[in-house]
Design a protein around this motif. Structure first.
Motif, PDB file in Angstrom:
ATOM      1  N   ALA A 121       0.824  -1.217   0.000  1.00  0.00           N
ATOM      2  CA  ALA A 121       0.000   0.000   0.000  1.00  0.00           C
ATOM      3  C   ALA A 121       0.856   1.264   0.000  1.00  0.00           C
ATOM      4  N   LEU A 122       1.927   1.258   0.783  1.00  0.00           N
ATOM      5  CA  LEU A 122       2.807   2.426   0.815  1.00  0.00           C
ATOM      6  C   LEU A 122       3.526   2.585  -0.521  1.00  0.00           C
ATOM      7  N   GLY A 123       3.941   1.488  -1.107  1.00  0.00           N
ATOM      8  CA  GLY A 123       4.580   1.547  -2.423  1.00  0.00           C
ATOM      9  C   GLY A 123       3.657   2.106  -3.479  1.00  0.00           C
ATOM     10  N   VAL A 124       2.418   1.659  -3.482  1.00  0.00           N
ATOM     11  CA  VAL A 124       1.420   2.176  -4.435  1.00  0.00           C
ATOM     12  C   VAL A 124       1.185   3.655  -4.189  1.00  0.00           C
ATOM     13  N   PHE A 125       1.051   4.027  -2.920  1.00  0.00           N
ATOM     14  CA  PHE A 125       0.837   5.431  -2.578  1.00  0.00           C
ATOM     15  C   PHE A 125       1.973   6.296  -3.115  1.00  0.00           C
ATOM     16  N   LEU A 126       3.213   5.866  -2.894  1.00  0.00           N
ATOM     17  CA  LEU A 126       4.347   6.665  -3.339  1.00  0.00           C
ATOM     18  C   LEU A 126       4.426   6.747  -4.861  1.00  0.00           C
ATOM     19  N   PHE A 139      -1.416   2.220  11.466  1.00  0.00           N
ATOM     20  CA  PHE A 139      -2.302   2.695  10.403  1.00  0.00           C
ATOM     21  C   PHE A 139      -3.489   1.756  10.288  1.00  0.00           C
ATOM     22  N   ASP A 140      -4.692   2.306  10.301  1.00  0.00           N
ATOM     23  CA  ASP A 140      -5.887   1.465  10.310  1.00  0.00           C
ATOM     24  C   ASP A 140      -6.280   0.939   8.931  1.00  0.00           C
ATOM     25  N   GLY A 141      -5.661   1.446   7.874  1.00  0.00           N
ATOM     26  CA  GLY A 141      -5.965   0.969   6.533  1.00  0.00           C
ATOM     27  C   GLY A 141      -7.224   1.568   5.936  1.00  0.00           C
ATOM     28  N   VAL A 142      -7.972   2.302   6.731  1.00  0.00           N
ATOM     29  CA  VAL A 142      -9.213   2.907   6.262  1.00  0.00           C
ATOM     30  C   VAL A 142      -8.998   4.389   5.966  1.00  0.00           C
ATOM     31  N   SER A 143      -8.183   5.018   6.777  1.00  0.00           N
ATOM     32  CA  SER A 143      -7.933   6.451   6.633  1.00  0.00           C
ATOM     33  C   SER A 143      -7.133   6.746   5.376  1.00  0.00           C
ATOM     34  N   ASN A 144      -7.198   7.995   4.960  1.00  0.00           N
ATOM     35  CA  ASN A 144      -6.421   8.458   3.822  1.00  0.00           C
ATOM     36  C   ASN A 144      -4.965   8.592   4.260  1.00  0.00           C
ATOM     37  N   LEU A 145      -4.083   8.002   3.508  1.00  0.00           N
ATOM     38  CA  LEU A 145      -2.661   8.005   3.852  1.00  0.00           C
ATOM     39  C   LEU A 145      -2.016   9.375   3.632  1.00  0.00           C
ATOM     40  N   ALA A 146      -2.513  10.165   2.705  1.00  0.00           N
ATOM     41  CA  ALA A 146      -1.892  11.453   2.375  1.00  0.00           C
ATOM     42  C   ALA A 146      -1.804  12.399   3.571  1.00  0.00           C
ATOM     43  N   PRO A 147      -2.873  12.604   4.343  1.00  0.00           N
ATOM     44  CA  PRO A 147      -2.741  13.500   5.497  1.00  0.00           C
ATOM     45  C   PRO A 147      -1.733  12.995   6.539  1.00  0.00           C
ATOM     46  N   PHE A 181       0.920  11.166   5.882  1.00  0.00           N
ATOM     47  CA  PHE A 181       2.228  11.392   5.282  1.00  0.00           C
ATOM     48  C   PHE A 181       2.628  12.860   5.434  1.00  0.00           C
ATOM     49  N   ALA A 182       1.696  13.763   5.155  1.00  0.00           N
ATOM     50  CA  ALA A 182       1.973  15.202   5.271  1.00  0.00           C
ATOM     51  C   ALA A 182       2.298  15.574   6.714  1.00  0.00           C
ATOM     52  N   THR A 183       1.590  15.006   7.656  1.00  0.00           N
ATOM     53  CA  THR A 183       1.840  15.282   9.062  1.00  0.00           C
ATOM     54  C   THR A 183       3.228  14.798   9.483  1.00  0.00           C
ATOM     55  N   VAL A 184       3.599  13.623   9.023  1.00  0.00           N
ATOM     56  CA  VAL A 184       4.930  13.095   9.346  1.00  0.00           C
ATOM     57  C   VAL A 184       6.003  14.014   8.773  1.00  0.00           C
ATOM     58  N   MET A 185       5.805  14.503   7.571  1.00  0.00           N
ATOM     59  CA  MET A 185       6.797  15.412   6.980  1.00  0.00           C
ATOM     60  C   MET A 185       6.869  16.731   7.759  1.00  0.00           C
ATOM     61  N   ARG A 186       5.743  17.198   8.211  1.00  0.00           N
ATOM     62  CA  ARG A 186       5.700  18.475   8.925  1.00  0.00           C
ATOM     63  C   ARG A 186       6.362  18.372  10.294  1.00  0.00           C
ATOM     64  N   LEU A 193       6.706   3.648   7.493  1.00  0.00           N
ATOM     65  CA  LEU A 193       6.905   2.204   7.421  1.00  0.00           C
ATOM     66  C   LEU A 193       7.115   1.617   8.823  1.00  0.00           C
ATOM     67  N   LYS A 194       7.888   2.307   9.654  1.00  0.00           N
ATOM     68  CA  LYS A 194       8.099   1.838  11.021  1.00  0.00           C
ATOM     69  C   LYS A 194       6.811   1.871  11.838  1.00  0.00           C
ATOM     70  N   ALA A 195       5.949   2.842  11.566  1.00  0.00           N
ATOM     71  CA  ALA A 195       4.707   3.001  12.326  1.00  0.00           C
ATOM     72  C   ALA A 195       3.519   2.339  11.638  1.00  0.00           C
ATOM     73  N   TRP A 196       3.770   1.579  10.581  1.00  0.00           N
ATOM     74  CA  TRP A 196       2.683   0.999   9.774  1.00  0.00           C
ATOM     75  C   TRP A 196       1.639   0.233  10.596  1.00  0.00           C
ATOM     76  N   PRO A 197       2.026  -0.504  11.630  1.00  0.00           N
ATOM     77  CA  PRO A 197       1.012  -1.233  12.402  1.00  0.00           C
ATOM     78  C   PRO A 197      -0.046  -0.312  13.030  1.00  0.00           C
TER      79      PRO A 197
END
Length: 64
Positions: free
Chosen positions: A4-9, A48-56, A58-63, A42-46
């Motif tokens: 999922a992360l690979g597809v997202f990227l 992630f609920d799999g339902v939420s949008n990954l983009a926000p 990801f943006a939060t982690v970058m910020r 990737l380290k925090a993947w467990p």
């Protein structure tokens, strides 16, 4: 890397790099920030609920 992360990227990597560029104002730093965020997610993947949008997330982690 999870599939999922690979597809997202692949689908949103340019958008995440553009956002990172807004934070860093340097393309090399922006690419490094995206890479670091992907590693942290990737380290925090467990968590992630799999339902939420990954983009926000990801943006939060970058910020942070």
């Amino acid at each position: 890397m999870t599939a999922a992360l690979g597809v997202f990227l692949k689908q949103h990597g340019d958008r995440m790099t553009h956002l990172a560029l807004r934070y860093t104002r340097n393309m090399d730093d922006a690419r490094e920030l995206v890479q670091e965020a992907a590693y942290r997610i990737l380290k925090a993947w467990p968590k992630f609920d799999g339902v939420s949008n990954l983009a926000p997330w990801f943006a939060t982690v970058m910020r942070n």
